[in-house]
Write an enzyme that holds these catalytic residues in place. Structure first.
Site, short mmCIF file in Angstrom:
data_model
loop_
_atom_site.label_atom_id
_atom_site.label_comp_id
_atom_site.label_asym_id
_atom_site.label_seq_id
_atom_site.Cartn_x
_atom_site.Cartn_y
_atom_site.Cartn_z
N ASP A 15 0.83 -1.21 0.00
CA ASP A 15 0.00 0.00 0.00
C ASP A 15 0.86 1.26 0.00
O ASP A 15 1.97 1.27 0.53
CB ASP A 15 -0.92 -0.02 1.23
CG ASP A 15 -2.05 0.99 1.11
OD1 ASP A 15 -2.42 1.35 -0.02
OD2 ASP A 15 -2.54 1.44 2.15
N HIS A 32 2.08 3.39 -9.07
CA HIS A 32 1.88 1.96 -9.31
C HIS A 32 3.05 1.39 -10.12
O HIS A 32 3.50 0.27 -9.89
CB HIS A 32 0.55 1.70 -10.01
CG HIS A 32 -0.64 2.12 -9.20
ND1 HIS A 32 -0.79 1.76 -7.88
CD2 HIS A 32 -1.74 2.86 -9.51
CE1 HIS A 32 -1.94 2.27 -7.41
NE2 HIS A 32 -2.51 2.94 -8.38
N LEU A 126 11.32 -19.86 -5.55
CA LEU A 126 10.44 -18.96 -4.78
C LEU A 126 9.06 -18.99 -5.41
O LEU A 126 8.92 -18.80 -6.62
CB LEU A 126 11.00 -17.52 -4.85
CG LEU A 126 10.14 -16.44 -4.19
CD1 LEU A 126 10.31 -16.45 -2.67
CD2 LEU A 126 10.51 -15.04 -4.71
#
Ligand code: IPE
Ligand code: IPE
Ligand code: MG
Length: 242
Positions: A15, A32, A126
């Site tokens: 956020d 973003h 991962l």
């Protein structure tokens, strides 16, 4: 205090992108874009520290309520970033998984999701779960509906295995950047016993130092899972085990 250890699974509410851009008099979408760079850096850093699963909140079920321009910008950015990054992620051993409701996503976004999942499916270094069009309530309802249709009994085990993150253990550490002290419909079921770390750092500024600080905080905590401290200490007195 437990000995220093790295969480197996870290989940992050990424956020603060909009505020990062606002502070620079830039459009929110610039935040973003910088957020994508931050995610790349974070995934590399997690891998280097031995984290095996990284789950990130990229677009919530509720984020459709944002202005059309931002939603469209986010969808475009998501599709472009996928197309641009997938080969590198593949080379880095990252297995990409997308978690969330796929109905309602555009054909372009869906194609990017399916293609990049297929391209990285054999990777094991991962696991990167990207929660996209995801909500914790959606996840629980979706799993319950699946179970109801299957004739299986409803219990914690069957519900867990019907949920969208059944392929990984629950997150050990949930980090939220951007300073808000709420969960915003993230992993409601899976975070039952996660450790939480809320940091003011805006997501595009979240770097290796911030990650290390969160991991250090995590490793200094005692996770009791309902037991007493005496029960979980390695040299607990006789009779206290269990
Ligand atoms: C998080 O950043 C990214 C998404 C929700 C897509 P925000 O866009 O919520 O950034 P702030 O909270 O407005 O700063
Ligand atoms: C949570 O952030 C969702 C993502 C990071 C994708 P929001 O910015 O949407 O959360 P609220 O609205 O502040 O609770
Ligand atoms: Mg926000």
């Amino acid at each position: 205090m437990q000995s220093s250890h790295v969480p197996h699974h870290i989940a992050i509410v990424m956020d603060g992108n909009g505020r990062w851009a606002n502070k620079r008099f830039m459009p929110r979408i610039a935040g973003h874009k910088q957020g994508v760079e931050s995610l790349k850096r974070c995934a590399k850093a997690c891998d280097a520290r031995g984290v095996r699963v990284l789950t990130v909140f990229a677009f919530s079920s509720e984020n459709w309520k944002r202005p059309t321009e931002e939603v469209t910008g986010l969808m475009d950015l998501f599709a472009m970033a996928l197309a641009r990054e997938v080969q590198q992620l593949k080379a880095d051993g990252v297995q990409l998984r997308f978690v969330g409701e796929r109905q309602g996503l555009s054909a372009r976004v869906l194609k990017g999701i399916e293609q990049s999942e297929a391209d990285t499916a054999a990777n094991t270094r991962l696991v990167l779960n990207v929660c996209f069009n995801y909500g914790g309530r959606w996840d629980i309802v979706h799993a319950a509906a699946k179970l109801a249709g299957s004739g299986q009994p409803v219990n914690e085990q069957t519900l867990s295995s019907a949920m969208s993150l059944a392929h990984v253990p629950d997150p050990d550490l949930v980090i939220r950047t951007g300073g808000e002290l709420r969960i915003s419909n993230f992993l409601l079921w899976q975070s039952a016993y996660s450790e939480f770390e809320f940091v003011d750092t805006l997501w595009p500024d979240f770097d290796e130092i911030a990650l290390d600080a969160a991991i250090a905080s995590y490793s200094s905590r005692e996770r009791r899972f309902g037991k007493t401290s005496e029960q979980i200490k390695p040299n607990a007195p006789a009779g206290a085990e269990g």
